[in-house]
Design an enzyme around this catalytic site. Structure first.
Site, PDB file in Angstrom:
ATOM      1  CG  HIS A  72      -4.205   2.740  -0.411  1.00  0.00           C
ATOM      2  ND1 HIS A  72      -5.163   1.982   0.209  1.00  0.00           N
ATOM      3  CD2 HIS A  72      -3.399   3.210   0.591  1.00  0.00           C
ATOM      4  CE1 HIS A  72      -4.973   1.992   1.509  1.00  0.00           C
ATOM      5  NE2 HIS A  72      -3.913   2.730   1.778  1.00  0.00           N
ATOM      6  CG  HIS A  92      -4.293   7.114   3.121  1.00  0.00           C
ATOM      7  ND1 HIS A  92      -4.480   7.150   4.484  1.00  0.00           N
ATOM      8  CD2 HIS A  92      -4.016   5.815   2.827  1.00  0.00           C
ATOM      9  CE1 HIS A  92      -4.322   5.939   4.980  1.00  0.00           C
ATOM     10  NE2 HIS A  92      -4.037   5.099   4.006  1.00  0.00           N
ATOM     11  CG  ASP A 138      -2.097  -0.843   1.163  1.00  0.00           C
ATOM     12  OD1 ASP A 138      -2.179  -1.639   0.206  1.00  0.00           O
ATOM     13  OD2 ASP A 138      -2.966  -0.747   2.050  1.00  0.00           O
ATOM     14  CG  HIS A 163       2.120   0.234   4.516  1.00  0.00           C
ATOM     15  ND1 HIS A 163       1.789  -0.707   5.471  1.00  0.00           N
ATOM     16  CD2 HIS A 163       0.987   0.946   4.267  1.00  0.00           C
ATOM     17  CE1 HIS A 163       0.503  -0.559   5.785  1.00  0.00           C
ATOM     18  NE2 HIS A 163      -0.006   0.424   5.072  1.00  0.00           N
TER      19      HIS A 163
END
Length: 262
Positions: A125, A129, A74, A219
């Protein structure tokens, strides 16, 4: 002017603080029923009798037979992503990347292209965010449409998967995803790499949770994560796992827009 490394460290630190705070907030929700989210397991999708083509540079895998697991990342691309792609290429492992917009897709377009060119699944994603469950419908659409447009412009292929920030979703998000042709993908394994730069700890956390049909969340924006990847891959291969993208994990079925997979 601050160096690129300094800027990326600041970005990672801010993201880490937000993630730690989110984890603390989610705990009471989980205890009161948040875990009751209606999700679909990969094995259920594979029972779909209508097969779909799942070609990739790394070859096709039948996860009805093979012991499959999906590696996902991510919040990139970042300055660490080129090294990660080198590792994946060397190990012949495909991954699924859920990308952000500003300071990521916009800053590293060549890495987005490389991800697609080397057989990885490129997904969304969101753009910035933002927590989708806190937004109005038009804001949700913007968060989802912008990365789709940029990824399609760079790779020639529009994403069919997205991962909601912090895993937070609801009926409104499901409906908008359905309209936009997006399926939501959560995870079954998390190293909580936003809490540590200890690569050995990250590796231990993943290996302790890994299971067949697992979806690993990492990540590539954090300093400790990419160095942990070779050990994770080697150890899971020794256990008999085959690495696949999320679409390969679901094949011969396929993700349905508006549904949530975990």
């Amino acid at each position: 002017m601050p160096s690129l490394t300094t800027k990326m460290k600041k970005t990672g630190t801010a993201f880490r603080r937000a993630a730690v705070g989110a984890a603390a907030l989610c705990l009471p929700l989980t205890l009161t029923g948040c875990a009751g989210l209606d999700t679909t397991a990969p094995s259920a999708v594979r029972a779909d009798p209508a097969p779909t083509a799942q070609a990739a540079r790394f070859g096709t895998v039948d996860c009805r037979v093979a012991k499959c697991i999906a590696l996902t990342f991510d919040a990139g691309p970042s300055e660490n992503s080129a090294r990660l792609l080198d590792i994946l290429k060397e190990k012949q492992v495909p991954a699924t990347f859920f990308l952000l917009g500003p300071r990521h897709i916009e800053k590293y377009p060549e890495l987005v292209r490389r991800m697609a060119d080397e057989g990885h699944e490129v997904a969304s994603h969101t753009w910035t965010h933002r927590i989708l469950t806190e937004l109005e419908p038009e804001e949700i659409r913007e968060e989802l449409e912008r990365p789709n447009e940029e990824i399609e412009r760079l790779t020639g292929r529009r994403p069919t998967l997205m991962r909601p920030p912090q895993g937070r979703t609801n009926d409104t998000v499901h409906e908008i995803c359905r309209e936009l042709g997006l399926a939501e993908v959560l995870w079954t394994v998390t190293a909580k790499d936003y809490t540590t730069e200890d690569s050995a700890l990250i590796q231990r956390r993943v290996l302790a949770q890994a299971d067949r049909d697992g979806i690993i969340l990492l990540h590539d924006i954090y300093a400790g994560t990419v160095p942990a990847v070779p050990g994770i891959i080697d150890a899971l291969k020794e256990r008999g796992y085959v690495f696949v993208t999320v679409p390969q994990l679901l094949a011969p079925g396929q993700a349905e827009p508006g549904k949530v997979y975990r």
